[in-house]
Design an enzyme around this catalytic site. Structure first.
Site, PDB file in Angstrom:
ATOM      1  CB  CYS A   1      84.066 -43.639  62.836  1.00 43.93           C
ATOM      2  SG  CYS A   1      82.325 -43.840  63.161  1.00 43.93           S
TER       3      CYS A   1
ATOM      4  NE  ARG B   1      87.224 -39.155  62.827  1.00 42.80           N
ATOM      5  CZ  ARG B   1      85.964 -39.433  63.207  1.00 42.80           C
ATOM      6  NH1 ARG B   1      85.659 -40.651  63.599  1.00 42.80           N
ATOM      7  NH2 ARG B   1      85.047 -38.481  63.225  1.00 42.80           N
ATOM      8  N   PRO B   2      92.960 -36.120  63.221  1.00 43.72           N
ATOM      9  CG  PRO B   2      93.901 -34.580  61.768  1.00 43.72           C
ATOM     10  CD  PRO B   2      93.113 -35.851  61.805  1.00 43.72           C
ATOM     11  CB  ILE B   3      92.346 -32.848  67.900  1.00 42.98           C
ATOM     12  CG1 ILE B   3      93.570 -33.245  68.740  1.00 42.98           C
ATOM     13  CG2 ILE B   3      91.322 -33.974  67.891  1.00 42.98           C
ATOM     14  CD1 ILE B   3      93.238 -33.363  70.236  1.00 42.98           C
TER      15      ILE B   3
ATOM     16  CE  LYS C   1      76.804 -39.910  65.077  1.00 40.60           C
ATOM     17  NZ  LYS C   1      78.169 -39.436  65.390  1.00 40.60           N
ATOM     18  CG  ASN C   2      77.324 -35.992  64.041  1.00 34.93           C
ATOM     19  OD1 ASN C   2      77.502 -36.872  64.893  1.00 34.93           O
ATOM     20  ND2 ASN C   2      77.625 -36.167  62.774  1.00 34.93           N
TER      21      ASN C   2
ATOM     22  NE  ARG D   1      79.935 -44.493  68.041  1.00 35.24           N
ATOM     23  CZ  ARG D   1      80.811 -43.818  67.296  1.00 35.24           C
ATOM     24  NH1 ARG D   1      81.574 -44.458  66.433  1.00 35.24           N
ATOM     25  NH2 ARG D   1      80.918 -42.512  67.399  1.00 35.24           N
TER      26      ARG D   1
ATOM     27  NE  ARG E   1      87.083 -36.646  65.297  1.00 34.72           N
ATOM     28  CZ  ARG E   1      88.402 -36.504  65.406  1.00 34.72           C
ATOM     29  NH1 ARG E   1      89.110 -37.426  66.034  1.00 34.72           N
ATOM     30  NH2 ARG E   1      89.013 -35.449  64.912  1.00 34.72           N
TER      31      ARG E   1
ATOM     32  CG  ASP F   1      78.974 -38.073  58.511  1.00 38.53           C
ATOM     33  OD1 ASP F   1      78.676 -37.310  59.445  1.00 38.53           O
ATOM     34  OD2 ASP F   1      80.146 -38.439  58.287  1.00 38.53           O
TER      35      ASP F   1
END
Ligand code: EPZ
Length: 429
Positions: A117, A122-124, A22-23, A399, A93, A306
């Protein structure tokens, strides 16, 4: 909202085929827009996050054609926009990878701020730090982020303040066609980062060092369409390995890269599980009571965050007291512990550390999937609990896990999906 109904006590045996990662898929799909001709992506997982991204690509004007459930052909040439307007983009995300990809394609990107999630902030900021270093400006307005460069993006030396998968991949996407050399220091090293770099290099990019903490990217003029197959999903594989151990089973996990699973295998061996590695398989055999152990989640090649909910669930039925230290995310990644406690787990959480007292058994109960991996942990808990467990909000699980019910039934689990009529409250929404 649908739910899974699981009758515990079945020992998992047999073989399970692992889907594409997935990632990796959620970064490679946006990366296709960097190409000047069609790409064919193979071994793509049949999960809702992937469907969301192919929907967004279509919304942007790309031609998207599924050749089969796991192969998609995408022609980005018809795309005439630098805006990701799809409301659906807020739900995941990974839609933020369109920022880096659009910057690489046309120096401009307008994308909804990321969702995904719900476990804490969850900063960017590191993504933005990289884009600015490459010559961009950005602004936030009404839940949308706009990033643009007046002139061509230029190479830069970027030192990430934290090891971040998303920022490493997003900066790579923006830098791949920038003028000159970009060096990303303190880069994340996950297998999906290597997969993205391999995909881009197959298209004609010049990226070296992916998988190490220093990635060097020499900008190129153009990237051409290719056929590319996505790596197996490390976390899906780890989840089935833990499920096999939890049920005292004997399972061969197939279509995997054993090297990607080393930290998970090592923990299971520490707990008394037998692991046999093949070229593209891992056999998990659990014939004795599980032993306690301590776990600290770390960026790759450390134990993956994870896999934290899944291993904590396993430890909740091991002999003795274990400690789980979540060093990647805030302690919100332990929110699922309340759900496990409803099943008799004896876990106390203090900040980033959970102390797990091994219980003799868990008892089935109605629980909720609070996020993707927490949901997978609830399924594992249901497989080992006495009695019946109902896991609600399974859309989170789906998901990231392709056909999880069918794959578990194939291994001997007693699990089925119950269609739930939308509750009135849901309608009021
Ligand atoms: C990716 O999220 C994964 N998601 C996550 O998996 C995974 O938990 C995470 O990497 C860590 O491995 C996808 O790949 C789609 P990060 P990402 O940026 O990129 C901080 C799943 O279950 N940080 O590596 O969002 C951040 O707060 C999902 O598949 C900043 O401070 O994670 C966190 O503490 C859940 N500033 C740490 O870095 C930033 O700009 C790691 O985050 C970015 C991140």
């Amino acid at each position: 909202m649908d739910k899974y109904v699981i009758k515990g006590g079945c020992r998992l045996t047999g073989e399970v085929n692992i889907s594409g990662a997935k990632n990796a898929a959620v970064a490679i799909l946006p990366a296709v827009i960097l190409s000047d001709s069609p790409c064919r992506i193979e071994n793509i997982p049949d999960i809702s996050d992937v469907k969301t991204l192919t929907y967004i690509l279509k919304e942007m004007g790309a031609r998207v054609e599924y050749l089969d459930l796991h192969t998609v052909e995408i022609d980005p040439r018809p795309i005439m926009t630098d805006i990701v307007s799809a409301e659906i983009a807020r739900r995941i995300r990974a839609s933020y990878y369109f920022i880096g990809a659009l910057l690489g394609r046309c120096r401009n990107a307008v994308v909804p701020l990321p969702g995904g999630c719900n476990f804490g902030v969850r900063p960017i900021d590191q993504h933005l730090k990289g884009f600015v270093a490459l010559g961009c400006d950005y602004s936030l307005d009404n839940g949308m982020i706009s990033v643009s460069a007046k002139n061509d993006l230029h190479g830069a030396n970027i030192y990430l303040d934290v090891v971040t998968v998303g920022a490493t991949m997003n900066i790579m996407l923006a830098a791949v066609k920038a003028r000159g050399l970009t060096v990303i220091e303190n880069a994340a090293r996950e297998p999906h980062i290597v997969d993205l770099a391999n995909f881009l290099n197959t298209m004609g990019a010049d990226i070296r060092g992916a998988g190490t903490d220093t990635i060097k990217i020499h900008g190129v003029q153009r990237l051409r369409g290719v056929t590319y197959s996505i790596i197996p999903d490390q976390i899906e594989a780890g989840t089935y390995m833990v499920a096999a151990a939890a049920t005292g089973g004997d399972v061969v996990v197939k279509n995997v890269t054993p090297k990607h699973l080393e930290s998970i295998s090592a923990k299971l061996v520490e707990m008394g599980v037998t692991i046999e590695e093949g070229d593209d398989t891992v056999r998990v055999l659990c014939e004795r009571p599980l032993r306690k152990c301590n776990v600290k989640t770390m960026p790759h090649p450390g134990f993956p965050t994870d896999m934290q909910p899944q291993i904590t669930t396993l430890l909740s039925v091991a002999k003795g007291t274990s400690m789980v230290n979540e060093s990647v995310w805030e302690n919100n990644r332990f929110k699922y512990v309340d759900e496990l406690r409803r099943m008799g787990a004896q876990i106390t959480v203090d900040g980033k550390v959970a102390i797990v007292e091994g219980a003799d058994r868990l008892k089935g109960a109605p629980v909720r999937a609070l996020d993707l991996r927490a949901g997978a942990a609830m399924v594992i808990a249901g497989l080992v609990a006495e009695g019946t467990t109902q896991v609600e909000d399974v859309q989170y699980i789906e998901r990231g896990y392709e056909n999880i019910v069918e794959k578990l039934v194939e291994l001997g689990a007693d699990i089925y999906r119950m269609e739930e009529p939308e509750r009135t409250l849901d309608k009021i929404g």
